[in-house]
Enzyme design. Structure first.
Site, PDB file in Angstrom:
ATOM      1  N   GLU A 262       0.849  -1.194   0.000  1.00 33.39           N
ATOM      2  CA  GLU A 262       0.000   0.000   0.000  1.00 33.39           C
ATOM      3  C   GLU A 262       0.883   1.242   0.000  1.00 33.39           C
ATOM      4  O   GLU A 262       1.924   1.261   0.676  1.00 33.39           O
ATOM      5  CB  GLU A 262      -0.906  -0.004   1.232  1.00 33.39           C
ATOM      6  CG  GLU A 262      -1.870  -1.184   1.220  1.00 33.39           C
ATOM      7  CD  GLU A 262      -2.799  -1.234   2.427  1.00 33.39           C
ATOM      8  OE1 GLU A 262      -2.692  -0.368   3.316  1.00 33.39           O
ATOM      9  OE2 GLU A 262      -3.638  -2.151   2.470  1.00 33.39           O
ATOM     10  N   HIS A 285      -7.833   1.244   2.064  1.00 37.25           N
ATOM     11  CA  HIS A 285      -7.637   0.855   3.477  1.00 37.25           C
ATOM     12  C   HIS A 285      -8.356   1.827   4.429  1.00 37.25           C
ATOM     13  O   HIS A 285      -7.734   2.398   5.337  1.00 37.25           O
ATOM     14  CB  HIS A 285      -6.142   0.795   3.828  1.00 37.25           C
ATOM     15  CG  HIS A 285      -5.871  -0.091   5.007  1.00 37.25           C
ATOM     16  ND1 HIS A 285      -4.721  -0.818   5.142  1.00 37.25           N
ATOM     17  CD2 HIS A 285      -6.604  -0.357   6.123  1.00 37.25           C
ATOM     18  CE1 HIS A 285      -4.755  -1.501   6.276  1.00 37.25           C
ATOM     19  NE2 HIS A 285      -5.900  -1.221   6.896  1.00 37.25           N
ATOM     20  N   ILE A 286      -9.650   1.992   4.190  1.00 38.68           N
ATOM     21  CA  ILE A 286     -10.431   2.934   4.995  1.00 38.68           C
ATOM     22  C   ILE A 286     -11.403   2.234   5.948  1.00 38.68           C
ATOM     23  O   ILE A 286     -12.245   2.886   6.562  1.00 38.68           O
ATOM     24  CB  ILE A 286     -11.248   3.892   4.093  1.00 38.68           C
ATOM     25  CG1 ILE A 286     -12.038   3.070   3.057  1.00 38.68           C
ATOM     26  CG2 ILE A 286     -10.364   4.937   3.438  1.00 38.68           C
ATOM     27  CD1 ILE A 286     -13.273   3.731   2.550  1.00 38.68           C
ATOM     28  N   GLY A 287     -11.269   0.908   6.042  1.00 42.59           N
ATOM     29  CA  GLY A 287     -12.217   0.151   6.876  1.00 42.59           C
ATOM     30  C   GLY A 287     -12.398   0.763   8.262  1.00 42.59           C
ATOM     31  O   GLY A 287     -13.504   0.915   8.748  1.00 42.59           O
ATOM     32  N   GLY A 288     -11.286   1.119   8.866  1.00 39.56           N
ATOM     33  CA  GLY A 288     -11.364   1.627  10.240  1.00 39.56           C
ATOM     34  C   GLY A 288     -11.273   3.145  10.320  1.00 39.56           C
ATOM     35  O   GLY A 288     -11.179   3.708  11.414  1.00 39.56           O
TER      36      GLY A 288
END
Ligand code: NAI
Length: 405
Positions: A262, A285-288
């Site tokens: 990433e 990578h925005i899950g959290g």
């Protein structure tokens, strides 16, 4: 004495507000500091605790040159940026907030499942190009469909409960025995889960067993109408195999939030075999990454730091034995961090009895190279000073803190 905190990288204001309310001295910066600046700052201002996010590295060199430092607050999930072993050896406790963004990830997964089922992103991208494509064929409700969860931990269980409320049939596969929540049920094998689910979502950690756990063979077990969601770690899915499975219509779609490599910075030129494929949702990578998760992190880590300095509580520690400290029973609590070697407790207790001090409470826990001893006493200031001076003479001692009640 006020506890001195240095909070870097723009930590959420809830964290510093809370610490200030608790009478701490808090210095904040929006930026990360260099190694040299951190060492200089800690030593010149006798900083007790540093708060960081993912950009500041707490290296062995910093740890070895930061004598006043007692705690590191990682206001994030991961702790790879911190030399945990050096911190432990130096008696510096490290806290993080591993579950502060659990709900955020679960909600993203639910939204992606529905979006994949209705081909929302694909049809939207067509419409952005001016192409009107209205049809019902190939679009489905998620109600009564089967969701297979791989890794039934904090996030997996949340996803399961939310999916149930949508009327889905939830099954899971985990390497450890887990209590099924709601009406979910356990799958006897990974193959069974893959071959019977309409959606497969991954919530496993990154380790030797999970690296590449979804590849060509596993994708081959899935139904051609099924979709795969990965918001766990990038190494878990073989991206090349997934791209092939999508192109060859072996599965119907995928939503991928994490990638084997990433970019470190926001910007253009991201590359992946999945770019441009039909019914594939890609997110960076925005899950959290939600405001709520940031708030949770700010308040969880600052509470852990406060409880450490006020009571010696290490319940949320990464590199120390986890001790839930009771209220102080007496005038003083001593937090005695020592080398995990035989005979230390006997040595400490014989000194205490030699000084004629009565112990109200004592607990010893160990982890790897350290022992963590909490002791409460009824004694005057002179006795407390004498006891600490004598304890500090031992070469087994790493750090000693005296907390007055
Ligand atoms: P957790 O530790 O609570 O749960 C992981 C579960 O996976 C455990 O129940 C464990 O027994 C199980 N497991 C381990 N190895 C397995 C295997 N080989 N097969 C099946 N099950 C296995 O972890 P949590 O908090 O639920 O996080 C899950 C993943 O989500 C982690 O990889 C974490 O890094 C990632 N994550 C991603 C975020 C994002 O922004 N996309 C944000 C937060 C976490």
């Amino acid at each position: 004495m006020k506890i001195k905190y240095l909070l870097l990288e723009g930590i959420h204001h809830l964290g510093s507000d809370f610490l200030k309310e608790k009478n701490a001295h808090v210095e904040e910066s929006l930026e990360s500091y260099s190694k040299e600046n951190i060492i200089e700052k800690i030593n010149s201002e006798k900083i007790d605790a540093i708060g960081i996010r993912s950009k500041t590295n707490i290296t062995k060199e910093i740890v070895e040159n930061a004598d006043s430092l007692s705690a590191v607050g990682a206001f994030c999930i991961g702790t790879n940026q911190i030399d945990l072993e050096s911190c432990q050896k130096k008696g510096i406790v490290v806290f993080n907030a591993p579950y502060s963004n659990t709900r955020s990830v679960a909600e993203l997964v639910i939204s992606e499942m529905i979006a994949l089922s209705r081909k929302t992103f694909y049809l939207s991208s067509l419409l952005h190009q001016g192409v009107w494509q209205k049809k019902a064929q190939g679009s489905f409700e998620v109600r009564n469909k089967r969701l297979g969860i791989i890794g039934y931990g904090h996030i997996g269980t949340q996803v399961g409960l939310l999916a149930e409320s949508l009327g889905m049939d939830v099954v899971y596969y985990d390497v450890t025995t887990k209590l099924p929540l709601g009406t979910s049920s356990v799958c006897p094998s990974l193959k069974d889960l893959l071959s019977t689910s309409d959606f497969v979502t991954l919530h496993v950690p990154e380790n030797k067993e999970t690296k590449g756990m979804i590849g060509e063979k596993e994708l081959g077990f899935m139904k051609s109408s099924a979709c795969l969601i990965n918001a766990s770690r990038g190494s878990v899915v073989n991206i090349k195999a997934l791209a092939e499975a999508i192109k060859n219509k072996k599965i119907a779609g995928a939503a991928i939030d994490v990638f084997p490599t990433e970019p470190r910075k926001n910007g253009p030129n991201f590359e992946s075999e999945l770019l441009g494929l039909e019914n594939v949702i890609l997110t960076p990578h925005i899950g959290g990454s939600t405001e709520e998760a940031q708030k949770n992190i700010g308040s969880e880590v600052s509470l852990s730091l406060y409880k450490y300095f006020a009571l010696g509580d290490t319940a949320g520690a990464v590199n120390f034995p986890k001790v839930i400290a009771p209220p102080i029973n007496g005038d003083y609590r001593l937090v005695h961090i020592h080398k995990n070697e035989p005979g230390v407790l006997a040595e400490v207790n014989s000194l205490i009895s030699e000084l004629g001090i009565n112990i109200n409470y004592q607990s010893l826990s160990t982890k790897e190279s350290i022992g963590y001893l909490l002791m409460d006493f009824e004694m005057d200031e002179a006795k407390s000073t004498e006891l600490s001076t004598r304890l500090k003479m031992s070469d087994k001692l790493i750090k000693l803190r005296v907390i007055s009640n």
